[in-house]
Write a protein that holds these residues in place. Structure first.
Motif, PDB file in Angstrom:
ATOM      1  N   TRP A 192       0.802  -1.214   0.000  1.00 27.06           N
ATOM      2  CA  TRP A 192       0.000   0.000   0.000  1.00 27.06           C
ATOM      3  C   TRP A 192       0.838   1.270   0.000  1.00 27.06           C
ATOM      4  CZ3 TRP A 192      -5.249   0.543  -0.602  1.00 27.06           C
ATOM      5  CH2 TRP A 192      -5.980  -0.657  -0.677  1.00 27.06           C
ATOM      6  N   PHE A 193       1.933   1.281   0.745  1.00 30.49           N
ATOM      7  CA  PHE A 193       2.741   2.502   0.800  1.00 30.49           C
ATOM      8  C   PHE A 193       3.593   2.690  -0.448  1.00 30.49           C
ATOM      9  CE2 PHE A 193       1.407   2.541   5.136  1.00 30.49           C
ATOM     10  CZ  PHE A 193       1.448   3.882   5.509  1.00 30.49           C
ATOM     11  N   SER A 194       3.761   1.622  -1.263  1.00 34.46           N
ATOM     12  CA  SER A 194       4.468   1.796  -2.535  1.00 34.46           C
ATOM     13  C   SER A 194       3.654   2.665  -3.494  1.00 34.46           C
ATOM     14  CB  SER A 194       4.750   0.429  -3.176  1.00 34.46           C
ATOM     15  OG  SER A 194       3.529  -0.239  -3.457  1.00 34.46           O
ATOM     16  N   GLY A 195       2.349   2.708  -3.283  1.00 33.08           N
ATOM     17  CA  GLY A 195       1.479   3.545  -4.123  1.00 33.08           C
ATOM     18  C   GLY A 195       0.902   4.722  -3.367  1.00 33.08           C
ATOM     19  N   LEU A 196       1.672   5.238  -2.404  1.00 35.01           N
ATOM     20  CA  LEU A 196       1.181   6.307  -1.540  1.00 35.01           C
ATOM     21  C   LEU A 196       0.800   7.556  -2.334  1.00 35.01           C
ATOM     22  CD1 LEU A 196       0.625   7.065   1.391  1.00 35.01           C
ATOM     23  CD2 LEU A 196       2.991   7.859   1.581  1.00 35.01           C
ATOM     24  N   GLU A 197       1.615   7.908  -3.332  1.00 33.64           N
ATOM     25  CA  GLU A 197       1.321   9.110  -4.125  1.00 33.64           C
ATOM     26  C   GLU A 197       0.002   8.958  -4.886  1.00 33.64           C
ATOM     27  OE1 GLU A 197       2.778  12.013  -4.139  1.00 33.64           O
ATOM     28  OE2 GLU A 197       4.151  11.302  -2.598  1.00 33.64           O
ATOM     29  N   GLU A 198      -0.243   7.751  -5.377  1.00 30.46           N
ATOM     30  CA  GLU A 198      -1.491   7.512  -6.111  1.00 30.46           C
ATOM     31  C   GLU A 198      -2.696   7.617  -5.182  1.00 30.46           C
ATOM     32  OE1 GLU A 198      -2.826   6.557 -10.117  1.00 30.46           O
ATOM     33  OE2 GLU A 198      -0.971   7.254  -9.196  1.00 30.46           O
ATOM     34  N   LEU A 199      -2.553   7.122  -3.969  1.00 31.30           N
ATOM     35  CA  LEU A 199      -3.635   7.219  -2.984  1.00 31.30           C
ATOM     36  C   LEU A 199      -3.918   8.674  -2.624  1.00 31.30           C
ATOM     37  CD1 LEU A 199      -2.570   4.255  -0.665  1.00 31.30           C
ATOM     38  CD2 LEU A 199      -4.595   4.313  -2.118  1.00 31.30           C
ATOM     39  N   ARG A 200      -2.844   9.458  -2.510  1.00 34.50           N
ATOM     40  CA  ARG A 200      -3.033  10.883  -2.221  1.00 34.50           C
ATOM     41  C   ARG A 200      -3.736  11.587  -3.370  1.00 34.50           C
ATOM     42  NH1 ARG A 200       3.177  11.667  -0.229  1.00 34.50           N
ATOM     43  NH2 ARG A 200       2.921  11.149   1.977  1.00 34.50           N
ATOM     44  N   ARG A 201      -3.334  11.215  -4.594  1.00 36.26           N
ATOM     45  CA  ARG A 201      -3.894  11.885  -5.766  1.00 36.26           C
ATOM     46  C   ARG A 201      -5.409  11.711  -5.847  1.00 36.26           C
ATOM     47  NH1 ARG A 201      -1.033   9.433  -9.223  1.00 36.26           N
ATOM     48  NH2 ARG A 201       0.660  10.939  -9.171  1.00 36.26           N
ATOM     49  N   TYR A 202      -5.863  10.523  -5.460  1.00 34.69           N
ATOM     50  CA  TYR A 202      -7.300  10.237  -5.554  1.00 34.69           C
ATOM     51  C   TYR A 202      -8.004  10.305  -4.194  1.00 34.69           C
ATOM     52  CZ  TYR A 202      -6.245   8.813 -10.313  1.00 34.69           C
ATOM     53  OH  TYR A 202      -5.851   8.815 -11.615  1.00 34.69           O
ATOM     54  N   PHE A 203      -7.324  10.929  -3.209  1.00 36.57           N
ATOM     55  CA  PHE A 203      -7.916  11.140  -1.886  1.00 36.57           C
ATOM     56  C   PHE A 203      -8.453   9.836  -1.291  1.00 36.57           C
ATOM     57  CE2 PHE A 203      -8.476  15.009  -4.427  1.00 36.57           C
ATOM     58  CZ  PHE A 203      -7.759  15.914  -3.661  1.00 36.57           C
ATOM     59  N   LYS A 207      -9.155   4.460   2.742  1.00 34.95           N
ATOM     60  CA  LYS A 207      -8.916   3.039   2.493  1.00 34.95           C
ATOM     61  C   LYS A 207      -7.579   2.606   3.071  1.00 34.95           C
ATOM     62  CE  LYS A 207      -9.790  -1.014   0.812  1.00 34.95           C
ATOM     63  NZ  LYS A 207     -10.856  -1.842   1.410  1.00 34.95           N
ATOM     64  N   LEU A 208      -6.564   3.459   2.934  1.00 38.58           N
ATOM     65  CA  LEU A 208      -5.250   3.160   3.500  1.00 38.58           C
ATOM     66  C   LEU A 208      -5.339   3.001   5.007  1.00 38.58           C
ATOM     67  CD1 LEU A 208      -2.135   2.930   3.296  1.00 38.58           C
ATOM     68  CD2 LEU A 208      -2.052   5.420   3.506  1.00 38.58           C
ATOM     69  N   PHE A 209      -6.053   3.931   5.670  1.00 37.20           N
ATOM     70  CA  PHE A 209      -6.193   3.867   7.127  1.00 37.20           C
ATOM     71  C   PHE A 209      -6.936   2.602   7.550  1.00 37.20           C
ATOM     72  CE2 PHE A 209      -6.503   8.715   6.588  1.00 37.20           C
ATOM     73  CZ  PHE A 209      -5.130   8.803   6.434  1.00 37.20           C
ATOM     74  N   GLU A 210      -7.947   2.249   6.744  1.00 38.73           N
ATOM     75  CA  GLU A 210      -8.750   1.057   7.059  1.00 38.73           C
ATOM     76  C   GLU A 210      -7.896  -0.207   6.963  1.00 38.73           C
ATOM     77  OE1 GLU A 210     -12.211  -1.583   4.860  1.00 38.73           O
ATOM     78  OE2 GLU A 210     -12.123   0.578   4.456  1.00 38.73           O
ATOM     79  N   ASP A 212      -4.574  -0.441   7.050  1.00 39.27           N
ATOM     80  CA  ASP A 212      -3.529  -0.412   8.064  1.00 39.27           C
ATOM     81  C   ASP A 212      -4.086  -0.804   9.433  1.00 39.27           C
ATOM     82  OD1 ASP A 212      -0.760   0.468   9.023  1.00 39.27           O
ATOM     83  OD2 ASP A 212      -2.077   1.722  10.231  1.00 39.27           O
ATOM     84  N   LYS A 213      -5.272  -0.290   9.752  1.00 36.52           N
ATOM     85  CA  LYS A 213      -5.884  -0.614  11.046  1.00 36.52           C
ATOM     86  C   LYS A 213      -6.192  -2.101  11.147  1.00 36.52           C
ATOM     87  CE  LYS A 213      -9.798   0.559  14.041  1.00 36.52           C
ATOM     88  NZ  LYS A 213     -11.041   1.365  14.180  1.00 36.52           N
ATOM     89  N   HIS A 214      -6.698  -2.664  10.063  1.00 35.85           N
ATOM     90  CA  HIS A 214      -7.038  -4.093  10.058  1.00 35.85           C
ATOM     91  C   HIS A 214      -5.787  -4.950  10.267  1.00 35.85           C
ATOM     92  CE1 HIS A 214      -9.014  -7.837   8.968  1.00 35.85           C
ATOM     93  NE2 HIS A 214      -8.060  -8.063   8.076  1.00 35.85           N
ATOM     94  N   ALA A 215      -4.703  -4.611   9.527  1.00 39.10           N
ATOM     95  CA  ALA A 215      -3.466  -5.394   9.624  1.00 39.10           C
ATOM     96  C   ALA A 215      -2.794  -5.210  10.977  1.00 39.10           C
ATOM     97  CB  ALA A 215      -2.509  -4.994   8.503  1.00 39.10           C
ATOM     98  N   SER A 216      -2.778  -3.966  11.474  1.00 40.88           N
ATOM     99  CA  SER A 216      -2.129  -3.713  12.765  1.00 40.88           C
ATOM    100  C   SER A 216      -2.913  -4.344  13.909  1.00 40.88           C
ATOM    101  CB  SER A 216      -1.978  -2.208  13.007  1.00 40.88           C
ATOM    102  OG  SER A 216      -3.237  -1.564  13.043  1.00 40.88           O
ATOM    103  N   THR A 217      -4.243  -4.416  13.758  1.00 45.68           N
ATOM    104  CA  THR A 217      -5.068  -5.076  14.783  1.00 45.68           C
ATOM    105  C   THR A 217      -4.700  -6.549  14.895  1.00 45.68           C
ATOM    106  OG1 THR A 217      -6.908  -3.544  14.447  1.00 45.68           O
ATOM    107  CG2 THR A 217      -7.419  -5.661  15.485  1.00 45.68           C
ATOM    108  N   LYS A 218      -4.450  -7.172  13.746  1.00 48.20           N
ATOM    109  CA  LYS A 218      -4.088  -8.589  13.755  1.00 48.20           C
ATOM    110  C   LYS A 218      -2.777  -8.837  14.492  1.00 48.20           C
ATOM    111  CE  LYS A 218      -6.456 -10.661   9.815  1.00 48.20           C
ATOM    112  NZ  LYS A 218      -6.281 -11.509   8.602  1.00 48.20           N
ATOM    113  N   ILE A 219      -1.790  -7.978  14.240  1.00 50.81           N
ATOM    114  CA  ILE A 219      -0.506  -8.187  14.905  1.00 50.81           C
ATOM    115  C   ILE A 219      -0.609  -7.859  16.387  1.00 50.81           C
ATOM    116  CG2 ILE A 219       0.494  -5.881  14.480  1.00 50.81           C
ATOM    117  CD1 ILE A 219       3.145  -7.285  13.938  1.00 50.81           C
ATOM    118  N   GLU A 220      -1.447  -6.871  16.742  1.00 53.29           N
ATOM    119  CA  GLU A 220      -1.667  -6.550  18.159  1.00 53.29           C
ATOM    120  C   GLU A 220      -2.310  -7.735  18.876  1.00 53.29           C
ATOM    121  OE1 GLU A 220      -4.016  -3.055  18.053  1.00 53.29           O
ATOM    122  OE2 GLU A 220      -2.427  -1.802  17.220  1.00 53.29           O
TER     123      GLU A 220
END
Length: 527
Positions: A192-203, A207-210, A212-220
């Motif tokens: 996801w962060f490899s395409g960070l500029e593209e995510l910013r461009r399309y606001f 989705k990125l936060f969602e 990241d939260k899902h993945a970080s919740t799993k590791i927590e």
């Protein structure tokens, strides 16, 4: 990754760690044994012996406690040296195994997994020695005081040994789960962060936060479950420790009232009982942690195996190739089939086709980055004979070229100093000589990959020069001039087609003038 490998890192230091750990444990019990007589001397008002025993007791306590901190330091030196060897083996294995490894998986293996093994295995080893020596020495001390106390201690400790095994398997599963979830989280970040500029461009930040939260919740959750299993082990150990001390103290008090043992024994037996119980529980806990890491250590060990070079005939530089019945089946069930292709020496082929027809995939198959599900690729030398190809003589310019930390020159020569004299020639052939003055140090400009102040077109020219300087007799170009303007592209193509190099070029939006530079066109269709 193994205990044997850890020992081999430095045999003498390992023996030294063992010696200090055992001496420290014995000294701790020795201090408690002296304390038994110290209390008796106080009761009898024998002050000279009180002073002597006090001094001896202090020396033993200092020796025991001081060594613990020093042992931790020496142990860390051994651990870090061993981890460095493991990382070197991992790097060598990943380089030679020919597999396309995910960056996140490599990062996880070289950092998180090694750290987990250190925390859950090697850090516990001196604890086993320290508390193990305390356990044995305390048992011997109890035997010298009274044999019945010694036997009762053995029975209680035997029960204490088996109770914590209830959660041992759970700890092992929890440790493996932490590694798996950490690898998943790193993979999510990489994608996801490899395409960070593209995510910013399309606001699309929501989705990125969602994600990241899902993945970080799993590791927590994985860490929480691991901690829960560890705490269950600690609680069981604590309960067993408390009960064993209570039983042994009661028996000791009874013997003191009957004058069967000396007065000072009532405190020392309590200490010995505590040391026996703590020693056993700490060993159980340590061995449980260590066992929970064995599966992960085996996984790391599998990734450090030496890759033996396959015995084969001498490789030759290929100048042509052909494909026969080539097909690739993907894990999702989809598949690609390719027509039989024959590319002659020196031919300039324009490869076109529908989107998803497999143009880039065909290149990966030719390069050996993917293994075909069916069919084969044959390479030929200048005499037209089938050969075992020297793949270093097959150049590839991908859509997104790979650059490495180093100078522009090093990225062209791929760190081969013997090719330095040829750099000026090849940069001119790929139309890069006019770009070099834009860099302060020219070809010696060191690239900062974190803040790459170089255009996409310049990156493609560097990689194209890389293929040229390594005498690639076949060059596969996957839209390798897409970031270069048409005038410069035409200039580069005109120079390429004049060479004797065999070229297969994937491109879109070529004008008619560019198309006419090629000998023929191969068009792939999606079935």
């Amino acid at each position: 990754m193994s205990f044997k490998g850890f020992i081999k890192t430095n045999y003498l230091r390992f023996i030294y760690i063992n010696f200090l750990s055992v001496v420290s444990g014995v000294a701790a019990i020795g201090a408690g044994y002296v304390q038994m007589y110290w209390l008796t001397y106080i009761k009898d008002k024998n002050w000279l012996k009180v002073v002597i025993s006090s001094l001896l007791m202090g020396v033993l306590y200092l020796a025991a406690q001081g060594m613990i901190y020093y042992i931790q330091y020496v142990m860390r030196v051994q651990e870090e040296e061993y981890n460095q060897k493991v990382r070197n083996k991992l790097t060598t294995h990943y380089f030679k195994d020919g597999q396309a490894h995910k960056v996140s998986a490599v990062q996880n293996r070289m950092t998180n997994d090694l750290e987990m093994v250190r925390n859950n295995y090697f850090d516990w080893y001196p604890i086993v020695l320290f508390y193990g020596s305390m356990f044995v020495t305390a048992l011997v001390a109890l035997l010298t005081i009274n044999w019945s106390i010694f036997l009762l201690s053995l029975v209680v400790d035997a029960i204490s040994y088996f109770v914590p095994k209830i959660v041992q398997k759970k700890m092992e599963q929890a440790t493996n789960n932490v590694s798996a979830q950490n690898k998943y989280y790193l993979d999510v970040l990489a994608k996801w962060f490899s395409g960070l500029e593209e995510l910013r461009r399309y606001f699309a930040g929501a989705k990125l936060f969602e994600v990241d939260k899902h993945a970080s919740t799993k590791i927590e959750q994985a860490h929480v479950k691991q901690t829960a299993a560890q705490q269950q082990m600690i609680i069981l150990n604590g309960i067993c420790n408390m009960l064993s001390q209570l039983i042994l103290l009661s028996l000791t008090a009874f013997f003191v009232t009957k004058n069967l043992i000396i007065f000072g024994a009532i405190m020392s037996v309590q200490n010995f009982a505590a040391n026996i119980s703590i020693g056993l529980q700490q060993n159980i806990q340590a061995l449980s942690y260590m066992k929970s890491s064995k599966d992960l250590m085996n996984q790391v060990d599998a990734d450090t195996k030496v890759i033996k070079s396959e015995e084969s005939g001498q490789t030759e530089a290929p100048v042509a190739f052909s494909t026969k019945d080539l097909a690739l089946k993907f894990p999702n069930g989809e598949s690609l089939s390719f027509p039989d292709i024959t590319v002659k020496p020196g031919e300039k082929i324009l490869l076109t086709g529908d989107s998803g027809a497999g143009k880039s995939t065909l290149f990966k198959l030719i390069l050996g980055n993917l293994k075909p599900s069916h069919g084969k690729i044959e390479f030929l030398n200048k005499a037209g004979k089938l050969i075992d190809p020297d793949m270093s003589r097959v150049g590839c310019i991908p859509q997104d070229p790979n650059l490495f930390p180093g100078t522009i020159k090093e990225n062209i020569t791929m760190f081969n100093n013997q090719l330095n004299d040829q750099v000026s020639k090849v940069v001119d052939e790929v139309n890069f000589s006019q770009d070099l003055p834009k860099f302060k140090d020219g070809a010696d400009e060191r690239l900062n990959l974190d803040d790459l102040s170089i255009s996409g077109g310049q990156r493609q020219k560097i990689v194209l020069a890389r293929a040229k300087i390594h005498d690639s007799d076949i060059i596969l170009i996957d839209e390798g001039t897409s970031a270069i303007d048409q005038k410069a592209t035409m200039n580069i193509l005109q120079k390429l087609v004049k060479s004797k190099t065999t070229i297969v070029f994937i491109a879109h939006n070529f004008n008619e003038g560019m198309r006419q530079l090629f000998d023929r066109e191969i068009h792939l269709t999606k079935e």
